[in-house]
Design an enzyme around this catalytic site. Structure first.
Site, PDB file in Angstrom:
ATOM      1  N   TYR A 116       0.869  -1.167   0.000  1.00  0.00           N
ATOM      2  CA  TYR A 116       0.000   0.000   0.000  1.00  0.00           C
ATOM      3  C   TYR A 116       0.908   1.220   0.000  1.00  0.00           C
ATOM      4  CZ  TYR A 116      -4.012  -2.954   0.968  1.00  0.00           C
ATOM      5  OH  TYR A 116      -5.001  -3.902   0.877  1.00  0.00           O
ATOM      6  N   CYS A 117       0.996   1.884  -1.132  1.00  0.00           N
ATOM      7  CA  CYS A 117       1.846   3.059  -1.323  1.00  0.00           C
ATOM      8  C   CYS A 117       0.951   4.284  -1.119  1.00  0.00           C
ATOM      9  CB  CYS A 117       2.426   3.009  -2.732  1.00  0.00           C
ATOM     10  SG  CYS A 117       3.536   4.351  -3.102  1.00  0.00           S
ATOM     11  N   ILE A 118       1.125   4.969   0.014  1.00  0.00           N
ATOM     12  CA  ILE A 118       0.166   5.971   0.467  1.00  0.00           C
ATOM     13  C   ILE A 118       0.811   7.356   0.560  1.00  0.00           C
ATOM     14  CG2 ILE A 118      -1.458   6.555   2.317  1.00  0.00           C
ATOM     15  CD1 ILE A 118      -2.126   3.906   0.841  1.00  0.00           C
TER      16      ILE A 118
END
Length: 144
Positions: A116-118
């Site tokens: 999950y690249c947030i």
């Protein structure tokens, strides 16, 4: 929770927070608030305050944005196909506030293989030591 109106959000959020969460923007890699944060705590939606990610699941993916192996509660996350920028990706949004958070990719190290690249601008960090004081005492158990 009812999502605040755009004019309310423009007053509440910084320009980069508004751009990322409301206009599906992306902040610059390596130049954002939480990329290098290693302190224990949780990351909440900057708009709704809903808990989204834990530092226990955060790792350095080398991509320039905070990366997590999983959300605290998958029910708080919505995934949508994103065909922008001549790519096909999976966008990650918060359920309650419909904030654009970032993207999820199938190249993570965890058991589910997800990253999950947030965007930091979509998050607010609550340190472990301040969870109770900030109204998130129920999440202290994540760090036992």
């Amino acid at each position: 929770m009812t999502k605040p109106q755009k004019d309310e959000l423009k007053k509440k959020l910084t320009p980069i927070q508004y751009f990322v969460t409301q206009e599906n923007g992306t902040e610059p890699p390596f130049q954002n608030e939480y990329y290098e944060t290693e302190e224990e705590g949780i990351y909440v939606d900057v708009v709704s305050g809903k808990p989204l990610f834990s530092s226990k699941d955060k790792y350095d993916a080398g991509c320039g944005w905070p990366s997590f192996t999983k959300p605290i509660d998958e029910a708080e996350i919505i995934e949508k196909e994103d065909r922008s920028h001549f790519m096909v990706r999976t966008e990650v949004r918060s359920k309650n506030a419909d904030s654009h958070l970032g993207h999820v990719f199938p190249d993570g190290p965890g058991p589910n293989g997800l990253r999950y690249c947030i965007n930091s601008a979509a998050l607010r960090f609550i340190p472990k030591a301040k969870l109770k004081e900030a109204g998130y005492g129920a999440y202290e158990k994540l760090f036992d």
